[in-house]
Design an enzyme around this catalytic site. Structure first.
Site, PDB file in Angstrom:
ATOM      1  N   LYS A 107       0.865  -1.179   0.000  1.00  0.00           N
ATOM      2  CA  LYS A 107       0.000   0.000   0.000  1.00  0.00           C
ATOM      3  C   LYS A 107       0.891   1.213   0.000  1.00  0.00           C
ATOM      4  O   LYS A 107       1.817   1.318   0.823  1.00  0.00           O
ATOM      5  CB  LYS A 107      -0.888   0.019   1.235  1.00  0.00           C
ATOM      6  CG  LYS A 107      -1.754   1.274   1.342  1.00  0.00           C
ATOM      7  CD  LYS A 107      -2.636   1.236   2.579  1.00  0.00           C
ATOM      8  CE  LYS A 107      -3.649   0.116   2.468  1.00  0.00           C
ATOM      9  NZ  LYS A 107      -4.507   0.052   3.669  1.00  0.00           N
ATOM     10  N   LYS A 140       1.099   5.056   0.803  1.00  0.00           N
ATOM     11  CA  LYS A 140       0.397   6.147   1.469  1.00  0.00           C
ATOM     12  C   LYS A 140       0.438   7.363   0.551  1.00  0.00           C
ATOM     13  O   LYS A 140       1.501   7.912   0.260  1.00  0.00           O
ATOM     14  CB  LYS A 140       1.074   6.467   2.808  1.00  0.00           C
ATOM     15  CG  LYS A 140       0.573   7.684   3.546  1.00  0.00           C
ATOM     16  CD  LYS A 140      -0.927   7.766   3.719  1.00  0.00           C
ATOM     17  CE  LYS A 140      -1.532   6.619   4.470  1.00  0.00           C
ATOM     18  NZ  LYS A 140      -2.991   6.712   4.637  1.00  0.00           N
ATOM     19  N   ASP A 192      -3.599   4.868  -0.927  1.00  0.00           N
ATOM     20  CA  ASP A 192      -4.572   5.477  -0.015  1.00  0.00           C
ATOM     21  C   ASP A 192      -4.325   6.978   0.038  1.00  0.00           C
ATOM     22  O   ASP A 192      -3.464   7.442   0.789  1.00  0.00           O
ATOM     23  CB  ASP A 192      -4.406   4.868   1.384  1.00  0.00           C
ATOM     24  CG  ASP A 192      -5.265   5.578   2.427  1.00  0.00           C
ATOM     25  OD1 ASP A 192      -6.133   6.387   2.043  1.00  0.00           O
ATOM     26  OD2 ASP A 192      -5.062   5.311   3.627  1.00  0.00           O
ATOM     27  N   ASN A 196      -6.170   9.149   1.283  1.00  0.00           N
ATOM     28  CA  ASN A 196      -6.914   9.724   2.415  1.00  0.00           C
ATOM     29  C   ASN A 196      -7.925  10.785   1.975  1.00  0.00           C
ATOM     30  O   ASN A 196      -7.983  11.882   2.543  1.00  0.00           O
ATOM     31  CB  ASN A 196      -5.955  10.289   3.468  1.00  0.00           C
ATOM     32  CG  ASN A 196      -5.440   9.209   4.408  1.00  0.00           C
ATOM     33  OD1 ASN A 196      -4.231   8.969   4.508  1.00  0.00           O
ATOM     34  ND2 ASN A 196      -6.332   8.507   5.083  1.00  0.00           N
ATOM     35  N   GLU A 253      -8.226   2.823  -1.521  1.00  0.00           N
ATOM     36  CA  GLU A 253      -8.614   3.145  -0.141  1.00  0.00           C
ATOM     37  C   GLU A 253      -8.960   4.625  -0.038  1.00  0.00           C
ATOM     38  O   GLU A 253      -8.134   5.473  -0.392  1.00  0.00           O
ATOM     39  CB  GLU A 253      -7.456   2.797   0.794  1.00  0.00           C
ATOM     40  CG  GLU A 253      -7.778   3.061   2.257  1.00  0.00           C
ATOM     41  CD  GLU A 253      -6.716   2.452   3.163  1.00  0.00           C
ATOM     42  OE1 GLU A 253      -6.132   1.395   2.799  1.00  0.00           O
ATOM     43  OE2 GLU A 253      -6.461   3.031   4.232  1.00  0.00           O
ATOM     44  N   ASN A 285     -10.840   3.544   6.125  1.00  0.00           N
ATOM     45  CA  ASN A 285     -10.723   3.720   7.569  1.00  0.00           C
ATOM     46  C   ASN A 285     -11.195   5.121   7.934  1.00  0.00           C
ATOM     47  O   ASN A 285     -10.883   5.633   8.994  1.00  0.00           O
ATOM     48  CB  ASN A 285      -9.281   3.525   8.062  1.00  0.00           C
ATOM     49  CG  ASN A 285      -8.327   4.536   7.479  1.00  0.00           C
ATOM     50  OD1 ASN A 285      -7.919   4.386   6.331  1.00  0.00           O
ATOM     51  ND2 ASN A 285      -7.981   5.587   8.232  1.00  0.00           N
ATOM     52  N   ASP A 333      -9.865  -1.418  12.501  1.00  0.00           N
ATOM     53  CA  ASP A 333      -8.653  -1.408  13.323  1.00  0.00           C
ATOM     54  C   ASP A 333      -9.051  -1.715  14.768  1.00  0.00           C
ATOM     55  O   ASP A 333      -9.933  -1.049  15.327  1.00  0.00           O
ATOM     56  CB  ASP A 333      -8.037   0.000  13.198  1.00  0.00           C
ATOM     57  CG  ASP A 333      -6.725   0.163  13.949  1.00  0.00           C
ATOM     58  OD1 ASP A 333      -6.529  -0.512  14.981  1.00  0.00           O
ATOM     59  OD2 ASP A 333      -5.915   1.000  13.515  1.00  0.00           O
ATOM     60  N   HIS A 343      -6.790  -1.402   9.379  1.00  0.00           N
ATOM     61  CA  HIS A 343      -5.970  -0.188   9.302  1.00  0.00           C
ATOM     62  C   HIS A 343      -4.857  -0.223  10.352  1.00  0.00           C
ATOM     63  O   HIS A 343      -4.919  -1.002  11.303  1.00  0.00           O
ATOM     64  CB  HIS A 343      -6.904   1.013   9.540  1.00  0.00           C
ATOM     65  CG  HIS A 343      -6.232   2.273   9.955  1.00  0.00           C
ATOM     66  ND1 HIS A 343      -5.913   2.560  11.270  1.00  0.00           N
ATOM     67  CD2 HIS A 343      -5.817   3.334   9.225  1.00  0.00           C
ATOM     68  CE1 HIS A 343      -5.341   3.747  11.324  1.00  0.00           C
ATOM     69  NE2 HIS A 343      -5.271   4.239  10.102  1.00  0.00           N
ATOM     70  N   ASN A 365      -1.708   2.438  12.454  1.00  0.00           N
ATOM     71  CA  ASN A 365      -0.830   3.596  12.654  1.00  0.00           C
ATOM     72  C   ASN A 365       0.529   3.054  13.086  1.00  0.00           C
ATOM     73  O   ASN A 365       0.688   1.854  13.254  1.00  0.00           O
ATOM     74  CB  ASN A 365      -1.374   4.499  13.767  1.00  0.00           C
ATOM     75  CG  ASN A 365      -2.586   5.313  13.328  1.00  0.00           C
ATOM     76  OD1 ASN A 365      -3.665   5.151  13.870  1.00  0.00           O
ATOM     77  ND2 ASN A 365      -2.416   6.178  12.351  1.00  0.00           N
TER      78      ASN A 365
END
Ligand SMILES: O=C([O-])C(=O)C[C@H](O)[C@@H](O)C(=O)[O-]
Ligand SMILES: [Mg+2]
Length: 447
Positions: free
Chosen positions: A206, A208, A236, A238, A261, A290, A314, A340, A342
């Protein structure tokens, strides 16, 4: 029942570790990341542990919950957790926001606190019954290892800051060195992926996104696919792409990526759930999130609108038991289970391993983990391993991990010395762009 163990003490330990200058829509990861470790000791002398994202308000909430936990019976875990869920604190903080769960932007801390307590109680119950936590989740243990993905980031030049990023220069070539080096274009991200494959054997990646213009990030996905034609690669952003951009990029990537995502979000009076539903209809590309299905009410609306295929539940946002229920719903309703992440230590890695091991059925996408950026900073004696692209369930009862208290005290000392204790990704970014500010609708370098 009268002989059943009772929780004697609850220790709440904020800890910090080191991170690279990883970019996202919220800015740049600080050189430190912070977590909270909850350590419960019971009257049988066992220790149970949980980990969760750190924020001052989560620490306060955990303190508030201490009287409900200390003195509680381990076998009455359901009743204890129900008390947390019916507490005033939960009523005050039930609204999740449509953000990327960067703590400074997210007022929702109840679940983070409940998740750490629940994990520690499950760890203790597992030790009492001599069972892995995966077997205590409703669907029981289904497997011994789960596929996880290589979570790739663009990495900014740490030398442009006065922050204390680690250098990796003492490391041999390979992942442990490269993860500290600047990686701002497709070639550099492909090199990172190669090193991650060499170290961990990933078949899933993935990227970011939400950092550079969408075209640039799509080109990086295509470069990764060209280098690893058999791999599953996604991005992703976001929700930084507009619906129009998301549909354009989605059509370009359709058939090449397993899912996208949070490709778009709320805009022009339409909610993120509505724009994602339109994106799915227009492109046929499955959607993971997420951002817009993080509690039962949001999930209900997302499913009613046919907005998503993969809720990335998550355990730190849902708790392990609730995330397992989401996995059961995915199995029954034809959705795909995912998770998900962090930045985290190896206690969270064990929580995620047990969650994945208990997910029923065969529709699981590779789970997220940021562990590869922290590997080497373990707080347990034998952290769970990622080999051949799989996270292995640690053997032994409970979470299957043993705390290394010296390392926990060291990580606690690092936390205590931090000037800024809450996550703030804008700080690092302001070394790259003067007066940089977060904007939910623009990739972080598009200013
Ligand atoms: O999937 C996501 O949205 C994330 O992983 C959110 C995180 O905050 C990620 O963006 C990060 O660590 O920078
Ligand atoms: Mg995401």
């Amino acid at each position: 029942m009268s002989d059943s163990p009772v929780i004697k003490s609850m220790r709440i330990v904020p800890v910090a570790g080191y991170d690279s200058m990883l970019l996202n829509i919220g800015g740049a990861h600080n050189c430190y990341f912070t977590r909270i470790i909850v350590i419960l000791t019971d009257s049988a002398g066992h220790t149970g542990v949980g980990e969760t994202p750190c924020h001052a308000s989560t620490l306060q909430l955990l303190e508030q919950f201490r009287p409900l936990i200390e003195g509680s019976s381990l076998l009455r875990l359901n009743a204890t957790l129900s008390q947390l869920f019916s507490s005033e604190a939960r009523q005050q903080q039930t609204s999740h926001t449509n953000d990327i769960h960067i703590p400074q932007m997210n007022p929702e801390k109840f679940y983070n606190a409940a998740a750490a307590i629940e994990a520690a109680l499950l760890d203790l119950q597992g030790k009492l019954f001599n069972l892995p936590v995966a077997d205590l989740l409703a669907s029981g243990k289904q497997r011994d290892r789960i596929p996880v993905l290589g979570y790739l980031f663009y990495i900014a030049d740490r030398k442009r800051t006065n922050m204390h990023y680690q250098s990796g220069e003492h490391e041999q070539d390979g992942w442990f060195r490269l993860r500290h080096e600047t990686a701002m274009d497709s070639d550099a991200v492909v090199r990172l992926a190669e090193a991650a494959v060499e170290q961990y054997g990933f078949r899933d990646f993935k990227l970011k996104g939400g950092v550079q213009a969408g075209e640039v990030e799509v080109a990086t996905v295509e470069a990764l696919l060209a280098r690893f034609p058999e791999a599953r690669v996604t991005v992703d952003p976001n929700a930084s792409w507009s619906l129009e951009e998301a549909i354009r990029f989605g059509k370009q990537l359709a058939g090449k990526v397993p899912y996208l995502e949070d490709p778009c979000g709320a805009e022009q009076g339409y909610s993120g759930r509505e724009t994602l539903a339109e994106f799915r209809r227009a492109t046929g590309v499955p959607v993971a999130t997420n951002m817009i299905a993080n509690d039962w009410r949001q999930l209900h609306h997302a499913l009613q609108l046919n907005a998503i295929d993969i809720p990335l539940a998550d355990p730190h946002f849902w708790t392990m038991r609730n995330a397992n229920v989401v996995a059961q719903l995915c199995n029954e309703w034809g959705l795909t289970t995912g998770c998900h992440s962090n930045n985290h230590f190896d206690i969270s890695l064990a929580m995620v391993a047990h969650l994945g091991a208990a997910a029923p059925g065969d529709r699981q996408t590779a789970f997220d983990t940021h562990w590869i950026w922290q590997d080497g900073q373990q707080l347990t004696r034998q952290p769970p391993q990622i080999r051949d692209g799989y996270l292995e369930l640690p053997p032994g009862p409970g979470l299957g991990i043993e705390l290394d208290m010296d390392r926990i005290e060291q990580a606690h000392a690092i936390y205590n010395a931090l000037p800024d204790k809450n996550r703030n990704d804008a700080l690092g970014m302001q070394f790259l762009i003067d007066n940089w500010r977060y904007d939910a609708k623009r990739p972080s370098l598009v200013r």
